[in-house]
Motif scaffolding. Structure first.
Motif, PDB file in Angstrom:
ATOM      1  N   ASP A 105       0.812  -1.220   0.000  1.00  0.00           N
ATOM      2  CA  ASP A 105       0.000   0.000   0.000  1.00  0.00           C
ATOM      3  C   ASP A 105       0.846   1.271   0.000  1.00  0.00           C
ATOM      4  O   ASP A 105       0.383   2.330  -0.451  1.00  0.00           O
ATOM      5  N   ASN A 106       2.065   1.181   0.515  1.00  0.00           N
ATOM      6  CA  ASN A 106       2.930   2.357   0.610  1.00  0.00           C
ATOM      7  C   ASN A 106       3.996   2.393  -0.484  1.00  0.00           C
ATOM      8  O   ASN A 106       4.964   3.148  -0.377  1.00  0.00           O
ATOM      9  N   SER A 107       3.804   1.599  -1.539  1.00  0.00           N
ATOM     10  CA  SER A 107       4.829   1.483  -2.577  1.00  0.00           C
ATOM     11  C   SER A 107       4.586   2.377  -3.787  1.00  0.00           C
ATOM     12  O   SER A 107       5.328   2.290  -4.770  1.00  0.00           O
ATOM     13  N   ASN A 108       3.548   3.201  -3.726  1.00  0.00           N
ATOM     14  CA  ASN A 108       3.215   4.054  -4.867  1.00  0.00           C
ATOM     15  C   ASN A 108       3.027   3.219  -6.135  1.00  0.00           C
ATOM     16  O   ASN A 108       3.486   3.588  -7.218  1.00  0.00           O
ATOM     17  N   ARG A 109       2.374   2.083  -5.950  1.00  0.00           N
ATOM     18  CA  ARG A 109       2.027   1.143  -7.032  1.00  0.00           C
ATOM     19  C   ARG A 109       3.246   0.457  -7.660  1.00  0.00           C
ATOM     20  O   ARG A 109       3.156  -0.111  -8.748  1.00  0.00           O
ATOM     21  N   PHE A 110       4.377   0.476  -6.981  1.00  0.00           N
ATOM     22  CA  PHE A 110       5.478  -0.389  -7.432  1.00  0.00           C
ATOM     23  C   PHE A 110       5.040  -1.844  -7.253  1.00  0.00           C
ATOM     24  O   PHE A 110       5.272  -2.693  -8.103  1.00  0.00           O
ATOM     25  N   TYR A 111       4.409  -2.120  -6.098  1.00  0.00           N
ATOM     26  CA  TYR A 111       3.735  -3.397  -5.875  1.00  0.00           C
ATOM     27  C   TYR A 111       2.225  -3.130  -5.955  1.00  0.00           C
ATOM     28  O   TYR A 111       1.709  -2.213  -5.299  1.00  0.00           O
TER      29      TYR A 111
END
Length: 361
Positions: A279-285
C-alpha cells in the motif's frame, strides 16, 4: 535450514517444534520399536494417536457435539465429487459461489454428477473480490451451498461467512482452517486438505453435522459413503497414519501457542506487514485483491512489468526465499502466510521487498 524462508503455497511449512518432536518419536513411537507408519491401524497404540487427534481438533476448533470428524484421503479435490455423490439428488440443484479456481473445479466435478447452479460469482472482476451473497432466500430445490473460504491463487478470503437458511452450507477451508474461528451455527460441513495449516499432505479433514450425514445417499459404494466412514470412525480402510500423527502434533502446537484466537491474531499481524509494503509502494507493488476481500493467508501482487517480476523472484531465491512465485495460471508473486510461517521470516521478507523497491523503483 536456517537460511531458507519457506513461503510455499502448499504443501507448506510445518512448525519447527512439530518436526523436532516427530523426529524424536515418529520413527520409534513410544519406544515400541515401530514407526507410526508401521503400526497396525487396528492396534491400541495407533488408535490412541487417531482419536487423540480428533479430540484435539474438536477442542481447538470448539466443534459442537452434533458434528462428526472424519479423516479421509484423496485430498480436498476428491471431496468435490464426494459431496455431490452423497448429497446431490436428481430432484435438486447444488449451488456454488465462485470466488476462484478451486471453486470452479468444485463446480465442474459436481456438474458431472448432477445439476448445479451458480449463486454468485466474482469471475467477471478477475476474482478480485468476494461477491455479495444472500443464502437466506434460496429455492427449495437447492441441495446444498458450496463456498471456498480462502482463494490461494487470487488472494481473496471471506472475512465473514454469510448467514444461512435451512439449506446446508458446505465450505472448503483447505487454506485457512486452524487460522480462524468457525461459526458452526451457519455451517453444516467443513473440509480441508491438511497440507497448509493442519499438517502434511495425505489426510483430508471433514467435519460434518450429523443431521446432514443422515441425509446422505445410501446407495453409494462404501468407500465413497460418508456414512460408512463415520460409522467406522475413519477406520473403514487403512487411514494415512503418519499424516494423522502430524496433524495431532500440529493441534498440540496450536494449543501451546494460545489456540485458534492466537493463530488469527498472528495471521493478521504478519499479513499486515506485507500489505503495508504494497500500500505504501506508490504502485510499485500492486495487490490483486480488493482491500475488503484481502486474504490473510495468500497475498498476491504484481510488479510494474514481467521483467522486474523475474528479477524480484530471482533475487528473492538467492536470498533464501522459497515459493514466492504466483500460480502458473495467473503469474505475478504470492506470499503464503500460513500458521507455521514465523513472524521473523515475514519481517525479513518485508525488508527485502522494501530494499528491492528502493533499488528498482
Amino acid at each position: 535450514m536456517s537460511n531458507v524462508y519457506n513461503f510455499n503455497p502448499g504443501p507448506s511449512p510445518i512448525p519447527a517444534e512439530v518436526l523436532t518432536k516427530a523426529k524424536a518419536n515418529m520413527f520409534n513411537y513410544e519406544q515400541s520399536g515401530m514407526a507410526v507408519m508401521e503400526m497396525s491401524h487396528r492396534s491400541p497404540l495407533y488408535e490412541g494417536i487417531h482419536f487423540r487427534a480428533m479430540d484435539q481438533l474438536k477442542d481447538i476448533l470448539q466443534i459442537p457435539d452434533e458434528f462428526d470428524i472424519l479423516f479421509l484421503q484423496g485430498g480436498a479435490s476428491l471431496q468435490f465429487a464426494m459431496i455431490a455423490l452423497n448429497f446431490l439428488s436428481e430432484q435438486k440443484k447444488a449451488g456454488y459461489v465462485l470466488t476462484g479456481s478451486w471453486s470452479e473445479k468444485a463446480l465442474k466435478e459436481a456438474s458431472a454428477i448432477g445439476e448445479t447452479t451458480i449463486i454468485a460469482s466474482s469471475k467477471d472482476n478477475q476474482y478480485r473480490h468476494i461477491p455479495q451473497t444472500d443464502l437466506t432466500n434460496l429455492p427449495n430445490d437447492t441441495a446444498y451451498v458450496h463456498l471456498t473460504s480462502n482463494n490461494t491463487i487470487y488472494g481473496t478470503q471471506w472475512s465473514q461467512f454469510p448467514d444461512r437458511s435451512k439449506i446446508p452450507v458446505i465450505i472448503d477451508m483447505s487454506s485457512d482452517i486452524l487460522s480462524r474461528t468457525i461459526p458452526w451455527e451457519n455451517i453444516d460441513m467443513v473440509y480441508a486438505g491438511a497440507q497448509k495449516n493442519a499438517g502434511m499432505s495425505g489426510v483430508t479433514l471433514v467435519i460434518m453435522r450429523k443431521t446432514l450425514l443422515e441425509s446422505a445417499n445410501n446407495t453409494l459404494p462404501p468407500s465413497l459413503s460418508y456414512k460408512q466412514h463415520a460409522d467406522k470412525q475413519s477406520l473403514y480402510n487403512t487411514p494415512p497414519t503418519g499424516a494423522i500423527y502430524i496433524t495431532g502434533l500440529v493441534t498440540e502446537w496450536i494449543t501451546q501457542q494460545g489456540g485458534i484466537e492466537e493463530m488469527a491474531r498472528q495471521a493478521e499481524k504478519k499479513a499486515q506487514m506485507i500489505y503495508d509494503v504494497i500500500d505504501n509502494s506508490n504502485r510499485f507493488y500492486t495487490g490483486h485483491a480488493e482491500p475488503a476481500s484481502r486474504s490473510l493467508m495468500n497475498i498476491t501482487f504484481r510488479l510494474p512489468n514481467e521483467e522486474l517480476e523475474k528479477k524480484f523472484l530471482t533475487e528473492a531465491k538467492e536470498k533464501g526465499f522459497i515459493g514466492l512465485n504466483g500460480h502458473r495460471s495467473v503469474g505475478g508473486c504470492r506470499v503464503s502466510n500460513y500458521n507455521a510461517v514465523p513472524v521473523e521470516h515475514v519481517i525479513v521478507l518485508k525488508e527485502f521487498m522494501e530494499h528491492f523497491m528502493e533499488q528498482n523503483g
